[in-house]
Design a protein around this motif. Structure first.
Motif, mmCIF file in Angstrom:
data_model
loop_
_atom_site.group_PDB
_atom_site.id
_atom_site.type_symbol
_atom_site.label_atom_id
_atom_site.label_comp_id
_atom_site.label_asym_id
_atom_site.label_seq_id
_atom_site.Cartn_x
_atom_site.Cartn_y
_atom_site.Cartn_z
ATOM 1 N N ALA A 221 49.309 25.304 62.366
ATOM 2 C CA ALA A 221 48.810 26.550 61.893
ATOM 3 C C ALA A 221 47.459 26.420 61.255
ATOM 4 O O ALA A 221 46.798 27.337 61.591
ATOM 5 C CB ALA A 221 49.834 26.704 60.548
ATOM 6 N N THR A 222 47.209 25.444 60.722
ATOM 7 C CA THR A 222 45.684 25.282 60.331
ATOM 8 C C THR A 222 44.942 25.282 61.415
ATOM 9 O O THR A 222 43.967 26.095 61.643
ATOM 10 C CB THR A 222 45.508 23.831 59.496
ATOM 11 O OG1 THR A 222 46.297 23.723 58.611
ATOM 12 C CG2 THR A 222 44.050 23.865 59.067
ATOM 13 N N GLN A 223 45.090 24.738 62.421
ATOM 14 C CA GLN A 223 44.618 24.478 63.865
ATOM 15 C C GLN A 223 44.309 26.047 64.593
ATOM 16 O O GLN A 223 43.276 26.429 64.977
ATOM 17 C CB GLN A 223 45.041 23.805 64.829
ATOM 18 C CG GLN A 223 44.165 23.026 66.032
ATOM 19 C CD GLN A 223 44.968 22.260 66.910
ATOM 20 O OE1 GLN A 223 45.896 21.689 66.569
ATOM 21 N NE2 GLN A 223 44.715 22.222 68.324
ATOM 22 N N ILE A 224 45.436 26.702 64.331
ATOM 23 C CA ILE A 224 45.701 28.118 65.172
ATOM 24 C C ILE A 224 44.671 28.972 64.140
ATOM 25 O O ILE A 224 44.030 29.774 64.644
ATOM 26 C CB ILE A 224 47.008 28.523 65.144
ATOM 27 C CG1 ILE A 224 47.669 27.766 66.248
ATOM 28 C CG2 ILE A 224 47.113 29.983 65.461
ATOM 29 C CD1 ILE A 224 49.235 27.730 66.102
ATOM 30 N N ILE B 128 47.510 36.896 72.698
ATOM 31 C CA ILE B 128 49.004 36.728 72.526
ATOM 32 C C ILE B 128 49.218 35.152 72.281
ATOM 33 O O ILE B 128 48.475 33.997 72.957
ATOM 34 C CB ILE B 128 49.776 37.073 73.869
ATOM 35 C CG1 ILE B 128 49.753 38.529 73.792
ATOM 36 C CG2 ILE B 128 51.251 36.428 73.656
ATOM 37 C CD1 ILE B 128 50.240 38.923 75.268
ATOM 38 N N LEU B 129 49.978 34.773 71.513
ATOM 39 C CA LEU B 129 50.382 33.291 71.341
ATOM 40 C C LEU B 129 51.995 33.513 71.539
ATOM 41 O O LEU B 129 52.565 33.685 70.516
ATOM 42 C CB LEU B 129 49.842 32.744 69.731
ATOM 43 C CG LEU B 129 50.352 31.434 69.745
ATOM 44 C CD1 LEU B 129 49.512 30.235 70.740
ATOM 45 C CD2 LEU B 129 49.993 30.883 68.214
ATOM 46 N N VAL B 130 52.301 32.790 72.407
ATOM 47 C CA VAL B 130 53.551 32.451 72.935
ATOM 48 C C VAL B 130 54.301 31.150 71.847
ATOM 49 O O VAL B 130 53.557 30.424 71.744
ATOM 50 C CB VAL B 130 54.095 32.144 74.075
ATOM 51 C CG1 VAL B 130 55.330 32.025 74.456
ATOM 52 C CG2 VAL B 130 53.438 33.217 75.148
ATOM 53 N N VAL C 262 49.824 29.143 74.247
ATOM 54 C CA VAL C 262 51.356 28.671 74.118
ATOM 55 C C VAL C 262 51.373 27.778 73.092
ATOM 56 O O VAL C 262 50.626 26.542 72.875
ATOM 57 C CB VAL C 262 51.889 28.190 75.209
ATOM 58 C CG1 VAL C 262 53.388 27.584 75.127
ATOM 59 C CG2 VAL C 262 51.827 29.129 76.437
ATOM 60 N N MET C 263 52.267 27.846 72.027
ATOM 61 C CA MET C 263 52.630 26.845 70.900
ATOM 62 C C MET C 263 54.106 26.511 71.219
ATOM 63 O O MET C 263 55.146 27.485 71.332
ATOM 64 C CB MET C 263 52.340 27.580 69.568
ATOM 65 C CG MET C 263 52.656 26.586 68.378
ATOM 66 S SD MET C 263 54.380 26.570 68.035
ATOM 67 C CE MET C 263 54.399 25.459 66.770
ATOM 68 N N ASP D 160 49.742 25.242 80.938
ATOM 69 C CA ASP D 160 48.772 24.775 80.003
ATOM 70 C C ASP D 160 49.492 25.150 78.541
ATOM 71 O O ASP D 160 49.774 26.364 78.130
ATOM 72 C CB ASP D 160 47.626 25.554 79.946
ATOM 73 C CG ASP D 160 46.540 24.896 81.224
ATOM 74 O OD1 ASP D 160 46.845 23.571 81.390
ATOM 75 O OD2 ASP D 160 45.646 25.586 81.640
ATOM 76 N N VAL D 161 49.629 24.263 77.713
ATOM 77 C CA VAL D 161 50.167 24.360 76.277
ATOM 78 C C VAL D 161 49.195 24.038 75.324
ATOM 79 O O VAL D 161 48.777 22.669 75.279
ATOM 80 C CB VAL D 161 51.483 23.656 76.208
ATOM 81 C CG1 VAL D 161 52.011 24.053 74.855
ATOM 82 C CG2 VAL D 161 52.641 24.058 77.087
#
Ligand code: PRP
Length: 188
Positions: free
Chosen positions: A28-31, A102-104, A132-133, A147-148
Protein backbone atom coordinates in the motif's frame (compact mmCIF):
# COMPACT_ATOMS: atom_id res chain seq x y z
CA UNK A 1 -10.84 -18.32 11.75
CA UNK A 2 -7.13 -18.70 12.35
CA UNK A 3 -4.60 -21.31 11.22
CA UNK A 4 -4.94 -23.02 14.63
CA UNK A 5 -8.70 -23.49 14.10
CA UNK A 6 -8.16 -25.65 11.00
CA UNK A 7 -4.66 -26.99 11.68
CA UNK A 8 -5.75 -30.60 11.10
CA UNK A 9 -6.94 -29.71 7.56
CA UNK A 10 -3.60 -28.16 6.58
CA UNK A 11 -0.38 -29.93 5.66
CA UNK A 12 1.57 -26.68 6.10
CA UNK A 13 0.93 -23.16 7.40
CA UNK A 14 2.48 -20.69 4.98
CA UNK A 15 1.68 -17.17 6.24
CA UNK A 16 0.03 -15.84 9.36
CA UNK A 17 -2.54 -13.07 9.43
CA UNK A 18 0.13 -10.68 10.72
CA UNK A 19 2.64 -11.56 7.99
CA UNK A 20 -0.01 -10.98 5.32
CA UNK A 21 -1.15 -7.68 6.86
CA UNK A 22 2.45 -6.44 7.10
CA UNK A 23 3.12 -7.27 3.45
CA UNK A 24 -0.12 -5.65 2.25
CA UNK A 25 0.83 -2.53 4.22
CA UNK A 26 4.22 -2.43 2.44
CA UNK A 27 2.52 -2.72 -0.94
CA UNK A 28 0.00 0.00 0.00
CA UNK A 29 2.88 2.37 0.80
CA UNK A 30 4.46 1.58 -2.57
CA UNK A 31 1.15 2.08 -4.40
CA UNK A 32 0.55 5.40 -2.60
CA UNK A 33 3.96 6.59 -3.78
CA UNK A 34 3.46 5.36 -7.34
CA UNK A 35 0.09 7.08 -7.74
CA UNK A 36 0.96 10.30 -5.90
CA UNK A 37 1.38 12.22 -9.15
CA UNK A 38 -1.87 10.90 -10.63
CA UNK A 39 -4.22 12.35 -8.01
CA UNK A 40 -6.28 14.30 -10.56
CA UNK A 41 -8.63 11.29 -10.71
CA UNK A 42 -9.37 8.65 -8.10
CA UNK A 43 -7.64 5.33 -8.67
CA UNK A 44 -10.05 2.54 -9.61
CA UNK A 45 -9.38 -0.72 -7.81
CA UNK A 46 -10.88 -3.65 -9.70
CA UNK A 47 -11.31 -6.65 -7.42
CA UNK A 48 -11.82 -10.08 -8.90
CA UNK A 49 -14.65 -11.86 -7.12
CA UNK A 50 -14.91 -13.85 -5.00
CA UNK A 51 -11.41 -14.54 -3.76
CA UNK A 52 -10.15 -10.93 -3.81
CA UNK A 53 -12.67 -9.70 -1.24
CA UNK A 54 -10.20 -9.97 1.65
CA UNK A 55 -7.17 -8.44 -0.09
CA UNK A 56 -9.33 -5.68 -1.59
CA UNK A 57 -10.71 -4.75 1.83
CA UNK A 58 -7.28 -4.77 3.43
CA UNK A 59 -5.41 -2.98 0.65
CA UNK A 60 -8.08 -0.29 0.20
CA UNK A 61 -8.12 0.51 3.92
CA UNK A 62 -4.32 0.75 4.07
CA UNK A 63 -4.09 3.13 1.09
CA UNK A 64 -3.89 6.86 1.70
CA UNK A 65 -4.68 7.41 -1.98
CA UNK A 66 -8.35 8.05 -2.80
CA UNK A 67 -9.77 5.05 -4.61
CA UNK A 68 -13.00 3.56 -5.87
CA UNK A 69 -13.73 -0.11 -5.42
CA UNK A 70 -15.18 -1.96 -8.40
CA UNK A 71 -15.72 -5.66 -8.93
CA UNK A 72 -15.61 -8.13 -11.75
CA UNK A 73 -16.34 -11.83 -11.61
CA UNK A 74 -14.66 -14.33 -13.91
CA UNK A 75 -14.87 -17.97 -13.08
CA UNK A 76 -11.89 -20.14 -13.98
CA UNK A 77 -12.69 -23.15 -11.90
CA UNK A 78 -15.34 -24.26 -9.48
CA UNK A 79 -14.89 -26.55 -6.52
CA UNK A 80 -11.88 -28.55 -7.78
CA UNK A 81 -8.23 -28.03 -6.96
CA UNK A 82 -6.77 -27.36 -10.42
CA UNK A 83 -7.57 -24.76 -13.12
CA UNK A 84 -9.83 -25.94 -15.94
CA UNK A 85 -8.67 -23.16 -18.29
CA UNK A 86 -12.31 -22.35 -19.07
CA UNK A 87 -13.22 -18.71 -18.32
CA UNK A 88 -16.73 -17.40 -17.83
CA UNK A 89 -17.47 -13.68 -17.36
CA UNK A 90 -20.07 -13.43 -14.62
CA UNK A 91 -20.15 -9.76 -13.57
CA UNK A 92 -18.95 -6.53 -15.22
CA UNK A 93 -17.81 -3.15 -13.85
CA UNK A 94 -20.45 -0.57 -13.01
CA UNK A 95 -18.41 2.44 -14.23
CA UNK A 96 -16.82 3.69 -17.45
CA UNK A 97 -13.04 3.36 -17.06
CA UNK A 98 -12.03 5.33 -20.17
CA UNK A 99 -9.04 7.51 -19.28
CA UNK A 100 -8.88 6.16 -15.74
CA UNK A 101 -6.01 4.57 -13.80
CA UNK A 102 -6.93 0.96 -12.94
CA UNK A 103 -5.30 -1.32 -10.41
CA UNK A 104 -6.52 -4.92 -10.65
CA UNK A 105 -6.57 -6.57 -7.23
CA UNK A 106 -6.28 -10.36 -7.19
CA UNK A 107 -6.00 -12.93 -4.45
CA UNK A 108 -3.90 -15.39 -6.46
CA UNK A 109 -2.33 -15.85 -9.87
CA UNK A 110 -2.18 -19.53 -10.62
CA UNK A 111 -1.96 -20.19 -14.38
CA UNK A 112 -2.38 -16.49 -15.19
CA UNK A 113 -5.33 -17.22 -17.49
CA UNK A 114 -7.83 -15.17 -15.49
CA UNK A 115 -5.55 -12.17 -15.27
CA UNK A 116 -4.51 -12.31 -18.91
CA UNK A 117 -8.17 -12.33 -19.97
CA UNK A 118 -9.04 -9.56 -17.54
CA UNK A 119 -6.15 -7.25 -18.43
CA UNK A 120 -6.89 -7.58 -22.16
CA UNK A 121 -10.56 -6.89 -21.46
CA UNK A 122 -9.79 -3.77 -19.37
CA UNK A 123 -7.18 -2.43 -21.84
CA UNK A 124 -9.78 -2.59 -24.63
CA UNK A 125 -11.83 0.02 -22.71
CA UNK A 126 -9.21 2.78 -23.15
CA UNK A 127 -8.00 3.34 -19.57
CA UNK A 128 -5.07 5.65 -18.77
CA UNK A 129 -3.22 2.70 -17.22
CA UNK A 130 -3.75 -0.86 -16.00
CA UNK A 131 -1.52 -2.35 -13.32
CA UNK A 132 -1.93 -5.51 -11.24
CA UNK A 133 -1.59 -6.30 -7.55
CA UNK A 134 -1.90 -9.85 -6.24
CA UNK A 135 -1.65 -11.20 -2.72
CA UNK A 136 -0.14 -14.49 -3.91
CA UNK A 137 1.46 -15.85 -7.07
CA UNK A 138 2.53 -19.35 -8.06
CA UNK A 139 5.49 -18.76 -10.40
CA UNK A 140 5.87 -22.41 -11.33
CA UNK A 141 2.28 -22.61 -12.54
CA UNK A 142 2.17 -19.59 -14.82
CA UNK A 143 1.17 -20.49 -18.37
CA UNK A 144 0.11 -16.96 -19.43
CA UNK A 145 2.79 -14.48 -18.35
CA UNK A 146 1.29 -11.12 -17.37
CA UNK A 147 3.15 -8.11 -15.96
CA UNK A 148 2.35 -7.93 -12.26
CA UNK A 149 3.68 -4.81 -10.58
CA UNK A 150 2.77 -5.63 -6.97
CA UNK A 151 3.16 -9.17 -5.58
CA UNK A 152 2.53 -10.03 -1.94
CA UNK A 153 4.16 -13.45 -1.83
CA UNK A 154 5.45 -15.96 -4.36
CA UNK A 155 4.30 -19.36 -3.15
CA UNK A 156 4.88 -23.00 -4.15
CA UNK A 157 2.57 -24.58 -6.73
CA UNK A 158 0.44 -26.35 -4.14
CA UNK A 159 -3.26 -26.07 -3.38
CA UNK A 160 -3.56 -23.28 -0.83
CA UNK A 161 -6.53 -21.98 1.13
CA UNK A 162 -7.26 -18.95 3.27
CA UNK A 163 -7.27 -15.18 2.89
CA UNK A 164 -10.09 -15.38 0.34
CA UNK A 165 -8.98 -18.62 -1.30
CA UNK A 166 -11.41 -21.50 -0.99
CA UNK A 167 -11.81 -25.20 -1.37
CA UNK A 168 -15.45 -26.04 -2.16
CA UNK A 169 -16.49 -22.68 -0.71
CA UNK A 170 -14.69 -23.20 2.61
CA UNK A 171 -11.64 -21.53 4.18
CA UNK A 172 -12.09 -18.09 2.56
CA UNK A 173 -12.51 -16.70 6.09
CA UNK A 174 -9.22 -18.20 7.29
CA UNK A 175 -7.08 -15.16 8.12
CA UNK A 176 -3.76 -16.81 7.24
CA UNK A 177 -2.70 -18.97 4.28
CA UNK A 178 -1.97 -22.69 4.34
CA UNK A 179 -1.54 -25.72 2.11
CA UNK A 180 -4.67 -27.86 2.15
CA UNK A 181 -3.95 -31.43 3.22
CA UNK A 182 -4.83 -33.75 0.29
CA UNK A 183 -6.87 -35.90 2.68
CA UNK A 184 -9.46 -33.08 2.74
CA UNK A 185 -10.16 -33.22 -0.98
CA UNK A 186 -9.75 -37.00 -1.08
CA UNK A 187 -12.84 -37.05 1.14
CA UNK A 188 -14.61 -35.39 -1.73
C1 PRP B 1 -9.29 -18.06 -8.63
C2 PRP B 1 -8.57 -16.83 -8.13
C3 PRP B 1 -8.14 -16.13 -9.38
C4 PRP B 1 -7.98 -17.28 -10.37
C5 PRP B 1 -6.54 -17.55 -10.57
O1 PRP B 1 -10.60 -17.72 -8.87
O2 PRP B 1 -9.39 -16.04 -7.33
O3 PRP B 1 -9.10 -15.22 -9.83
O4 PRP B 1 -8.62 -18.41 -9.82
O5 PRP B 1 -6.33 -18.67 -11.39
P1 PRP B 1 -5.58 -18.58 -12.79
O6 PRP B 1 -4.36 -17.74 -12.63
O7 PRP B 1 -5.26 -20.04 -13.07
O8 PRP B 1 -6.53 -18.04 -13.80
P2 PRP B 1 -11.79 -18.77 -9.01
O9 PRP B 1 -12.17 -18.88 -10.44
O10 PRP B 1 -11.45 -20.03 -8.29
O11 PRP B 1 -12.99 -18.05 -8.32
P3 PRP B 1 -13.11 -17.52 -6.81
O12 PRP B 1 -12.24 -16.29 -6.70
O13 PRP B 1 -14.55 -17.22 -6.68
O14 PRP B 1 -12.64 -18.61 -5.88
Amino acid sequence: MDIADVASDLSQALYSDQQIQDRIAQLATQIDADYADRADQDLILVGVLNGAVMVMADLARKLKTHCQMEWMAISSYGSGTTSSGVLRPLKDLSVDVTGRHILVVEDIIDTGLTLSYLVDNLRSRGPASVEVMTAFRKPEAIKCPVDVKYVGFDIPAQFVVGYGLDYAGRYRNLTGLGVLDPKVYAQG
